[in-house]
Design a protein around this motif. Structure first.
Motif, short mmCIF file in Angstrom:
data_model
loop_
_atom_site.label_atom_id
_atom_site.label_comp_id
_atom_site.label_asym_id
_atom_site.label_seq_id
_atom_site.Cartn_x
_atom_site.Cartn_y
_atom_site.Cartn_z
N VAL A 150 10.19 -60.11 -26.89
CA VAL A 150 11.27 -60.36 -27.84
C VAL A 150 12.60 -60.21 -27.09
CG1 VAL A 150 12.39 -59.58 -29.96
CG2 VAL A 150 9.89 -59.56 -29.76
N MET A 151 13.46 -61.22 -27.24
CA MET A 151 14.75 -61.25 -26.54
C MET A 151 15.88 -60.93 -27.52
SD MET A 151 13.27 -62.10 -23.77
CE MET A 151 14.61 -62.42 -22.61
N ARG A 152 17.01 -60.57 -26.96
CA ARG A 152 18.20 -60.33 -27.78
C ARG A 152 18.66 -61.66 -28.41
NH1 ARG A 152 21.96 -56.61 -23.77
NH2 ARG A 152 20.52 -54.80 -23.66
N PRO A 153 19.11 -61.59 -29.63
CA PRO A 153 19.57 -62.84 -30.28
C PRO A 153 20.70 -63.49 -29.48
CG PRO A 153 19.33 -61.08 -31.89
CD PRO A 153 19.18 -60.44 -30.54
N GLY A 154 20.53 -64.78 -29.20
CA GLY A 154 21.53 -65.53 -28.48
C GLY A 154 21.68 -65.13 -27.03
N SER A 155 20.64 -64.51 -26.42
CA SER A 155 20.75 -64.06 -25.04
C SER A 155 19.40 -64.24 -24.37
CB SER A 155 21.18 -62.58 -24.99
OG SER A 155 21.09 -62.09 -23.66
N ASP A 156 19.43 -64.28 -23.04
CA ASP A 156 18.19 -64.34 -22.28
C ASP A 156 17.78 -62.96 -21.78
OD1 ASP A 156 20.22 -63.95 -20.50
OD2 ASP A 156 19.61 -65.53 -19.09
N GLN A 157 18.39 -61.91 -22.32
CA GLN A 157 18.05 -60.54 -21.94
C GLN A 157 17.02 -59.97 -22.91
OE1 GLN A 157 19.18 -58.96 -19.20
NE2 GLN A 157 20.17 -60.92 -18.70
N PRO A 158 16.04 -59.17 -22.38
CA PRO A 158 15.03 -58.56 -23.27
C PRO A 158 15.68 -57.63 -24.28
CG PRO A 158 14.36 -58.41 -20.96
CD PRO A 158 15.79 -58.86 -20.96
N PRO A 195 14.76 -58.33 -33.93
CA PRO A 195 15.26 -59.70 -34.12
C PRO A 195 14.23 -60.57 -34.82
CG PRO A 195 15.60 -58.93 -31.86
CD PRO A 195 14.69 -57.94 -32.52
N ASP A 196 14.71 -61.69 -35.32
CA ASP A 196 13.86 -62.72 -35.93
C ASP A 196 13.08 -62.21 -37.13
OD1 ASP A 196 14.73 -64.43 -33.88
OD2 ASP A 196 13.06 -63.81 -32.58
N ASP A 197 13.63 -61.20 -37.80
CA ASP A 197 13.00 -60.64 -39.01
C ASP A 197 11.57 -60.16 -38.75
OD1 ASP A 197 15.26 -61.08 -40.59
OD2 ASP A 197 14.65 -63.14 -41.02
N LEU A 198 11.37 -59.59 -37.54
CA LEU A 198 10.03 -59.07 -37.20
C LEU A 198 9.76 -57.71 -37.82
CD1 LEU A 198 9.80 -60.10 -33.44
CD2 LEU A 198 8.62 -61.14 -35.39
N GLY A 199 10.81 -57.03 -38.29
CA GLY A 199 10.61 -55.74 -38.92
C GLY A 199 11.56 -54.70 -38.38
N THR A 200 11.17 -53.42 -38.53
CA THR A 200 11.99 -52.29 -38.07
C THR A 200 11.11 -51.28 -37.35
OG1 THR A 200 11.72 -51.07 -40.14
CG2 THR A 200 13.63 -52.56 -39.96
N VAL A 201 11.76 -50.48 -36.50
CA VAL A 201 11.10 -49.38 -35.80
C VAL A 201 11.93 -48.12 -36.02
CG1 VAL A 201 10.30 -48.46 -33.61
CG2 VAL A 201 10.13 -50.91 -34.06
N THR A 202 11.27 -47.04 -36.48
CA THR A 202 11.94 -45.76 -36.71
C THR A 202 11.33 -44.69 -35.80
OG1 THR A 202 12.33 -46.34 -39.02
CG2 THR A 202 12.53 -44.02 -38.44
#
Length: 506
Positions: A381-389, A403-410
């Motif tokens: 998964v990359m940063r939105p609008g970037s080629d960085q992880p 990103p991309d509405d994949l969810g959340t991590v707590t």
């Protein structure tokens, strides 16, 4: 005995590869053989073909071991029977001439009555010699005017005990290798463990181990405490570890503390504390808001400051499966590309994550390690609008949206975990007995001397002549002055026997 010595040497030589090369079935380091394969891909298959990664379970090692066992049995048991016959037999007869033996001595006593003095007779001298030798714990035989005595058979018993200890040791080792087992398990604080094979992270049974009849017990890791040096040149070094358990076995329940060199033992099964680390508590929610994963995840320490890495897998996440690689820093000193922990205790905890999505490969039916992520069918998964992880950095209590509405991590918090090695060795009592027998037998055979003493008594021109001689079964000879001491005892008794004779009063 020569055959046994040759086989013992071969066994020692055969054990050398087992000490130099990693071995399969070692619960403390199960990844050693695969790692050796990865580092030495050319020679490893050849070593594996001759069984050098499983030396102690190989047919050729077992053949040497069994031959040694048979040879030692054939050597020791007949010697036991011979020693028993020697103990029951009488000492050998005295030689006709004693003057050619070691420590020869000759005493002469008056054999006639003179001025009311009682004479010394040949029979009196023989009886007094026999009595003096028996007081010194000699085995005595009187025949044909001579006394023969032996002492020191216990030296042969010690020598035999030494060899018998080797036989007992072989049986003890065989018992452990055939019926014992080793296993390891990591338990997070607050969780429980039951002693069944399926609950172990790695289980290495022996050939005849009954995995369905393991010692029935369970425990809950109530807490794990670790103390470290806080200052000075040894800052960060461990001071103490303490795993507090609530143990249940049968109808009994008790609290136990497991520490380094202080294992928990339950009916012959021992549990050792071998390591510890951290288990970040993480909650993963997918794009629909459903909880795809929640709970502690064991991260494996990578250095002395417990910089740890681990993997979180969420195969039930929607719209796509999620896999997270994490780096946990108990005391984060740098959270850039060279992130590391500066101290092993929880001072400034941080969780660094990289996120992958796609097919985790868990539906293929093939076993996977919980500590690695198969990325062959995953995309990072990359940063939105970037080629960085995309790489979030979380403190306890923080939540990050993927990103991309994949969810959340707590990152909910941190628990400690403890590594335990569980082992059962049915042959350890025999091995301990063998060690005691070896020390006792060797000490006895080195200290005790086996020797013979011969005494001849005969009349010679009105006198009684007593001749003494000794013979030793060792190069050290008889103890210094032993013959003279025996002769002096006999002379003292004879002098007491030859007191002035008094007539009865009228």
């Amino acid at each position: 005995m020569r055959t046994a010595v040759i086989l013992l040497t071969l066994l020692a030589l055969a054990a050398v590869p087992g000490s130099l090369l990693p071995q399969r079935g070692v619960a403390s380091d199960p990844a050693a053989v695969p790692q050796f394969y990865a580092e030495n891909p050319d020679i490893s298959p050849w070593l594996d073909r001759v069984g050098l990664f499983g030396v102690y379970a190989s047919p050729w090692f077992a053949a040497i071991y069994l031959l040694l066992l048979v040879s030692m049995t054939g050597c020791v048991l007949p010697r036991c029977a011979k020693l028993w016959r020697d103990f029951r037999s009488e000492p050998t007869k005295a030689p006709t001439r004693l003057d050619h033996l070691e420590d020869h001595r000759r005493d002469v006593f008056v054999g006639r009555r003179d001025h009311g003095e009682t004479s010394t007779s040949r029979v009196d001298a023989l009886e007094l010699v026999e009595s003096a030798l028996r007081r010194r714990r000699f085995r005595v035989r009187v025949a044909d005017g001579a006394v023969s005595a032996e002492k020191g058979h216990v030296r042969e018993a010690g020598n035999l005990l030494f060899h018998l200890s080797l036989l007992v040791l072989l049986f003890g080792i065989a018992g452990g290798r055939l019926y014992g087992y080793e296993a390891r398990v990591a338990v997070v604080a607050g969780e429980s463990f039951t002693n069944v094979a399926s609950q172990y992270d790695d289980f290495s049974p022996s050939v005849w181990t009954d995995v369905n009849a393991l010692e029935p017990f369970s425990f809950r890791l109530e807490s794990f405490e670790a103390d470290f040096e806080t200052s000075g040149a040894r800052r960060g070094e461990p001071r103490s570890f303490d795993a507090r358990l609530r143990v249940e076995s049968g109808e009994d329940s008790w609290t136990a503390h497991v520490r380094p060199n202080q294992p928990l033992e339950i009916n012959g099964t021992k549990m050792f504390l071998t390591g510890h680390g951290y288990a970040p508590v993480v909650t993963v929610r997918d794009g629909t808001g459903a909880t795809a994963y929640s709970g502690p995840v064991i991260f494996l320490p990578a250095d002395n400051n417990l910089t740890s890495d681990g993997v979180i897998k969420a195969p039930d996440a929607r719209p796509a499966q999620l896999g997270l690689e994490g780096l946990f820093l108990p005391t984060a000193a740098d959270i850039g590309d060279g992130a590391f922990s500066a101290y092993p205790d929880l001072v400034n905890p941080r969780l660094l994550l990289t996120v992958w999505t796609g097919d985790l490969g868990l539906d293929d039916g093939l076993a996977q390690s919980v500590y690695t992520l198969d990325k062959s069918r995953l995309q990072q998964v990359m940063r939105p609008g970037s080629d960085q992880p995309f790489g979030p950095q979380l403190a306890p209590g923080q939540t990050v949206r993927l990103p991309d509405d994949l969810g959340t991590v707590t990152f909910d918090g941190v628990r400690r975990f403890a590594n335990f090695q569980v082992a059962r060795d049915p042959g350890k009592e025999l091995s301990l007995l063998a060690a005691l027998m070896l020390l006792g037998g060797l000490t006895t055979s080195l200290i005790v001397r086996r020797r013979r003493v011969y005494v001849r008594v005969h009349d010679d021109a009105g006198t009684v002549v007593v001749q003494y001689a000794g013979q030793s079964a060792t190069r050290r000879g008889l103890p210094h002055g032993e013959i003279d001491s025996i002769a002096d005892d006999v002379r003292h008794e004879l002098d007491r026997h030859r007191q002035p004779h008094r007539k009865d009063a009228p």
